[in-house]
Design a protein around this motif. Structure first.
Motif, short mmCIF file in Angstrom:
data_model
loop_
_atom_site.label_atom_id
_atom_site.label_comp_id
_atom_site.label_asym_id
_atom_site.label_seq_id
_atom_site.Cartn_x
_atom_site.Cartn_y
_atom_site.Cartn_z
N LEU A 35 9.25 -4.50 -1.75
CA LEU A 35 8.44 -3.31 -2.04
C LEU A 35 7.14 -3.80 -2.64
O LEU A 35 7.14 -4.50 -3.65
CB LEU A 35 9.16 -2.38 -3.02
CG LEU A 35 8.34 -1.15 -3.46
CD1 LEU A 35 8.12 -0.19 -2.30
CD2 LEU A 35 9.03 -0.43 -4.63
N VAL A 36 6.03 -3.46 -1.99
CA VAL A 36 4.72 -3.83 -2.51
C VAL A 36 3.95 -2.53 -2.74
O VAL A 36 3.89 -1.67 -1.85
CB VAL A 36 3.98 -4.79 -1.55
CG1 VAL A 36 3.89 -4.24 -0.15
CG2 VAL A 36 2.60 -5.13 -2.08
N VAL A 37 3.41 -2.35 -3.94
CA VAL A 37 2.80 -1.08 -4.31
C VAL A 37 1.35 -1.27 -4.76
O VAL A 37 0.95 -2.36 -5.17
CB VAL A 37 3.58 -0.37 -5.44
CG1 VAL A 37 4.99 -0.02 -4.98
CG2 VAL A 37 3.61 -1.22 -6.71
N ASP A 38 0.59 -0.19 -4.66
CA ASP A 38 -0.70 -0.11 -5.33
C ASP A 38 -0.46 0.40 -6.74
O ASP A 38 0.14 1.48 -6.93
CB ASP A 38 -1.63 0.87 -4.60
CG ASP A 38 -2.12 0.34 -3.26
OD1 ASP A 38 -2.15 -0.89 -3.08
OD2 ASP A 38 -2.48 1.17 -2.40
N ASP A 73 4.53 -0.16 0.47
CA ASP A 73 5.16 -0.59 1.72
C ASP A 73 6.55 -1.12 1.38
O ASP A 73 6.69 -1.97 0.50
CB ASP A 73 4.37 -1.72 2.38
CG ASP A 73 2.93 -1.34 2.67
OD1 ASP A 73 2.65 -0.14 2.84
OD2 ASP A 73 2.09 -2.25 2.72
N ARG A 74 7.55 -0.63 2.10
CA ARG A 74 8.93 -1.10 1.92
C ARG A 74 9.40 -1.75 3.21
O ARG A 74 9.18 -1.23 4.30
CB ARG A 74 9.85 0.07 1.55
CG ARG A 74 11.32 -0.32 1.39
CD ARG A 74 12.16 0.86 0.91
NE ARG A 74 12.11 1.97 1.87
CZ ARG A 74 12.71 3.15 1.66
NH1 ARG A 74 13.38 3.37 0.54
NH2 ARG A 74 12.63 4.10 2.57
N ASP A 87 -5.48 -4.54 -4.72
CA ASP A 87 -4.49 -3.61 -4.20
C ASP A 87 -3.43 -4.40 -3.45
O ASP A 87 -3.46 -5.63 -3.43
CB ASP A 87 -5.12 -2.51 -3.34
CG ASP A 87 -5.89 -3.06 -2.14
OD1 ASP A 87 -5.33 -3.92 -1.43
OD2 ASP A 87 -7.02 -2.61 -1.91
N ARG A 88 -2.51 -3.71 -2.83
CA ARG A 88 -1.35 -4.38 -2.27
C ARG A 88 -1.67 -5.27 -1.08
O ARG A 88 -0.85 -6.11 -0.69
CB ARG A 88 -0.26 -3.37 -1.90
CG ARG A 88 -0.57 -2.41 -0.76
CD ARG A 88 0.52 -1.35 -0.69
NE ARG A 88 0.52 -0.52 0.49
CZ ARG A 88 -0.14 0.62 0.62
NH1 ARG A 88 -0.93 1.05 -0.38
NH2 ARG A 88 -0.03 1.34 1.73
N ARG A 89 -2.89 -5.15 -0.52
CA ARG A 89 -3.28 -6.04 0.56
C ARG A 89 -3.29 -7.50 0.13
O ARG A 89 -3.16 -8.41 0.94
CB ARG A 89 -4.66 -5.65 1.10
CG ARG A 89 -4.68 -4.35 1.87
CD ARG A 89 -6.10 -3.99 2.28
NE ARG A 89 -6.91 -3.61 1.13
CZ ARG A 89 -8.22 -3.40 1.18
NH1 ARG A 89 -8.88 -3.56 2.32
NH2 ARG A 89 -8.89 -3.04 0.10
N GLN A 90 -3.43 -7.73 -1.18
CA GLN A 90 -3.44 -9.10 -1.71
C GLN A 90 -2.18 -9.87 -1.35
O GLN A 90 -2.19 -11.09 -1.28
CB GLN A 90 -3.58 -9.06 -3.23
CG GLN A 90 -4.98 -8.89 -3.73
CD GLN A 90 -5.61 -10.23 -4.08
OE1 GLN A 90 -5.01 -11.07 -4.70
NE2 GLN A 90 -6.84 -10.42 -3.64
N LEU A 128 3.50 -6.83 -7.56
CA LEU A 128 2.50 -6.12 -8.36
C LEU A 128 1.21 -6.94 -8.36
O LEU A 128 1.20 -8.10 -8.81
CB LEU A 128 2.99 -5.92 -9.79
CG LEU A 128 4.38 -5.28 -9.94
CD1 LEU A 128 4.78 -5.24 -11.42
CD2 LEU A 128 4.42 -3.89 -9.34
N HIS A 129 0.12 -6.36 -7.87
CA HIS A 129 -1.14 -7.07 -7.75
C HIS A 129 -1.90 -7.11 -9.07
O HIS A 129 -1.48 -6.54 -10.08
CB HIS A 129 -1.99 -6.42 -6.65
CG HIS A 129 -2.28 -4.97 -6.94
ND1 HIS A 129 -3.21 -4.55 -7.85
CD2 HIS A 129 -1.72 -3.83 -6.43
CE1 HIS A 129 -3.24 -3.23 -7.89
NE2 HIS A 129 -2.34 -2.76 -7.04
N GLY A 130 -3.06 -7.75 -9.04
CA GLY A 130 -3.90 -7.88 -10.22
C GLY A 130 -4.90 -6.74 -10.37
O GLY A 130 -5.08 -5.90 -9.48
#
Length: 268
Positions: free
Chosen positions: A56-59, A15-16, A35-38, A29-31
């Motif tokens: 910018l949040v990515v999986d 998501d940008r 996933d990026r919902r975090q 960057l998630h753990g």
């Protein structure tokens, strides 16, 4: 209100959001297994305190909507993340990484153009963790692999989180043995001293580039680790958000959003 363009950036689903301006973009960057919902709670708070900030949040590879890979070594994953950053049209972002994402953010900033790192509750030394994981390796490679992951979850103090955050930890995750073995491969296959030397070299590069580095944690760091971190990166900023276990960004999304909007992360 947080509104984002959802599509693939390079190999990664993401998501940008946000507009222009001279502030560096934030890349989240998630753990591991998440996933990026975090990052949803933080992004919603950020939209209030820092409207228009480019994000910018990515999986990560193998997570959420992003395809799996044969190898998940940090340097290789950082290269994929750089491809996503480039595809999103961003230049020298601040990397915000939780848990595994903190290692990847550190690796990225030591390799590619960046303005800083916000490491959310990820110590960079793996000595004790590596010893525990290697003892559990036979179970991890067998049909009871989930017992290992559940043991790890038991130490993350999820019970300290508010109910909505606990629900996000429970649902925005897809643990699989290929992810655990793939992302933990270096910890299982390389000496802890060798990995420590690699992290030390990354911090030296980050310091030589004059990049801001913030460590956000849910409890006061172990004195020995704090000494190591401050010795290798004297300019590090350590922020404790108490009562949040391994998930400070979910326990205190408003506080983390304010930190990200602050001058040390390029808002001034």
């Amino acid at each position: 209100m947080y509104e984002a363009e959802r599509r693939y950036f390079g190999e990664l689903a993401g998501d940008r959001a946000g507009g222009g301006g001279d502030r560096p973009a934030l890349v989240f960057l998630h753990g591991l297994t998440y996933d990026r919902r975090q990052w949803g709670p933080v992004l919603r708070e950020l939209a209030v305190v820092d409207p228009g900030r480019r994000t910018l949040v990515v999986d990560l590879p193998g997570h959420g909507g992003s395809p799996r890979r044969d190898s998940y070594r940090p340097a290789e994953v950082a290269e994929v993340v750089h491809g996503a950053v480039t595809a999103a049209g961003l230049d020298a972002p601040v990397l915000v990484g939780h848990s595994l994402g903190g290692v990847l953010a550190t690796c990225y900033a030591a390799t590619y153009p960046a303005r800083g790192v916000v490491n959310v509750d990820q110590p960079l030394l793996v000595g004790g963790f590596a010893a525990v994981l290697r003892r559990m390796e036979p179970v991890l490679r067998g049909p009871d692999w989930r017992d290992v992951w559940n043991t790890m979850l038991g130490g993350m103090r999820i019970e300290e989180l508010p109910p909505s955050a606990r629900e996000l930890v429970r649902t925005a995750t897809t643990p699989r043995p290929d992810l655990l073995l793939g992302y933990w491969d270096e910890v299982l296959s390389r000496p802890a001293e060798e990995l420590a030397a690699e992290r030390t070299a990354e911090l030296a590069t980050i310091r030589s580039r004059g990049l801001a580095y913030r460590y956000v944690t849910g409890a006061e760091p172990d004195p020995a680790y704090r000494s190591w971190l401050e010795t290798n990166l004297p300019e590090v900023t350590i922020t404790v958000l108490p009562g949040s276990g391994h998930f400070p960004h979910l326990a205190h999304p408003d506080a983390l959003a304010r930190l990200l909007a602050g001058p040390s992360n390029g808002s001034a």
